[in-house]
Design an enzyme around this catalytic site. Structure first.
Site, short mmCIF file in Angstrom:
data_model
loop_
_atom_site.label_atom_id
_atom_site.label_comp_id
_atom_site.label_asym_id
_atom_site.label_seq_id
_atom_site.Cartn_x
_atom_site.Cartn_y
_atom_site.Cartn_z
N GLU A 88 0.83 -1.21 0.00
CA GLU A 88 0.00 0.00 0.00
C GLU A 88 0.87 1.27 0.00
OE1 GLU A 88 -3.59 -0.52 1.62
OE2 GLU A 88 -4.13 1.59 1.66
N ASP A 139 -4.44 -1.88 9.89
CA ASP A 139 -5.51 -2.57 9.15
C ASP A 139 -5.09 -3.97 8.72
OD1 ASP A 139 -6.53 -0.06 9.50
OD2 ASP A 139 -6.36 0.55 7.41
C1 GLA Z 1 -6.25 4.17 7.94
C2 GLA Z 1 -4.84 3.57 7.86
C3 GLA Z 1 -4.41 3.00 9.21
C4 GLA Z 1 -4.60 4.03 10.34
C5 GLA Z 1 -5.99 4.66 10.25
C6 GLA Z 1 -6.15 5.80 11.23
O1 GLA Z 1 -7.20 3.16 8.17
O2 GLA Z 1 -4.79 2.55 6.89
O3 GLA Z 1 -3.08 2.56 9.15
O4 GLA Z 1 -3.60 4.99 10.31
O5 GLA Z 1 -6.31 5.15 8.96
O6 GLA Z 1 -6.04 5.34 12.52
#
Ligand code: GLA
Length: 385
Positions: A159, A171
């Site tokens: 990503e 995530d």
């Molecule tokens: C997105 C990113 C995560 C995190 C959130 C905020 O989901 O992918 O890594 O930083 O935002 O907490």
């Protein structure tokens, strides 16, 4: 076989024959600890019962062939190939392949079909689920035996490098290491984690989706990261041993106040407060103190809205309305921001009235109802036997 598994199996047979394995990786919710992962702080996500499902097998040609059911489109690529001309979904998959190969794993060509039921653009991490599904699937069919934590890091690099979003690890980590009825308190510096059981009898997680797609999210997200770094650099002039905002105290943030842009100060203040708040909230959760936990959620929302500035009027209205409804412990925007969902902790008996009151207020102001999802913390990524 569930609906997703059935859909990909039918399509897979048509295109590539009948053998092949199915792997599923879920989206996630995050209870608290927002925009802390890339500052090496704590997060508290859990995997949810919505998945990306892929059916896959090695092939005997020189290219990978991947078909997306939802976009009705097939992309073919060599295992070390990626191009700006690829549709965005294919960049995540080719990115995973390339990052695995960088780690020394000889990924061979494969055929795959995938689909999913994670709402797109709702902040439930469908892209991380896609990366995680392919990472686990490729690991499985070529028997690489890569640990799940490392698969998460591969997905994150896919990503960061190939899709251009400087996301943290939360995530992919939640998708790959999640478990039924369990939240993960992840230390994003060491990647150690604690499993916190979460199966309250009388409390529900309700998501309210603004249906605002977070189109600003990737550019603004990368800007937030730069602002955190700018603050960190100033802090390091005072104490060179500090390597992330995780180690900074509120006193240090106050000490740089007049030396940095006021936005940089606000961002850093939010992050340092949120890291402390997340630890406090986890302690409350361990003793089923939802009242304290809910208060921390509201504080997070106000921080994200006023200091971190990643909210929008739709998210603010949902949270504001939640404060007026009986039986709501806490509510806040969730994920990267600029749209997507709020996460609400609501007592079971009040769930219906919550959905009604919040829906009504939202419709009155924005002309349409938000979408609601009742979420269960479910099994993380797995091979379907
Ligand atoms: C997105 C990113 C995560 C995190 C959130 C905020 O989901 O992918 O890594 O930083 O935002 O907490």
């Amino acid at each position: 076989m569930d609906l997703l598994e059935n859909k990909i199996s039918v399509e897979f047979s048509k295109r590539f024959g009948s053998s092949g394995v199915i792997v599923k990786a879920p989206g996630r919710v995050n209870l608290i600890g927002e925009h802390t992962d890339y500052n090496q702080g704590f997060v508290l996500p859990g995997s949810i019962g919505k998945y990306i499902a892929v059916k896959i097998k090695p092939n005997s040609i020189d290219k990978c062939r991947v078909y997306s059911l939802d976009y009705n489109s097939e992309v073919q690529f060599y295992p070390n190939e990626i191009s700006n001309l690829f549709p965005h979904w294919a960049k995540y998959i080719a990115g995973v392949v390339i990052e695995m190969m960088k780690d020394g794993y000889q990924v061979q060509p494969f055929d795959a079909v995938f689909t999913g039921d994670i709402p797109l653009g709702a902040g439930l991490s469908s892209s991380a689920a896609l990366e995680s599904a392919f990472a686990l699937a490729i690991n499985h069919i070529f028997d690489f035996k890569i640990e799940r934590r490392d698969l998460a890091l591969i997905g994150q690099r896919a990503e960061n490098i190939h899709a251009g979003v400087q996301c943290g690890i939360m995530d992919q980590f939640a998708s790959l290491l999640g478990e039924d009825r369990t939240l993960l308190k992840v230390d994003c510096r060491s990647l150690e984690y604690e499993r916190i059981p979460f199966h309250p009898d009388n409390t529900m997680i309700v998501l309210a989706d603004t249906l605002v797609k977070h189109s600003l999210a990737s550019s603004e997200y990368n800007i937030r990261r730069q602002q955190c770094n700018a603050g960190l650099q100033e802090i390091q002039k005072i104490d060179s041993k500090i390597s992330s905002l995780r180690d900074a105290s509120i006193d240090l943030i106050e000490a740089i106040k007049l030396k940095v842009d006021s936005k940089v100060y606000d961002r850093c203040k939010y992050v340092v407060e949120e890291i402390t708040r997340t630890t406090q909230a986890c302690e409350a959760l361990k003793v089923d103190d939802y009242v304290t936990f809910g208060k921390r959620m509201y504080e997070t929302h106000y921080g994200l809205s006023e200091l971190y500035e990643v909210c929008c009027k739709e998210l603010d209205l949902l949270v504001e309305t939640a404060t007026t409804v009986t039986g709501v412990y806490g509510a806040r925007m969730m994920g990267g921001g600029f749209g997507g969902c709020t996460i609400n902790l609501v007592s079971k008996d009040n769930t219906e009235s919550f959905i009604e009151s919040v829906g009504e207020k939202f419709k009155l102001r924005f002309g349409q109802l938000p979408k609601f999802y009742l979420v269960e913390i479910s099994k993380g990524a797995h091979v379907v036997e």
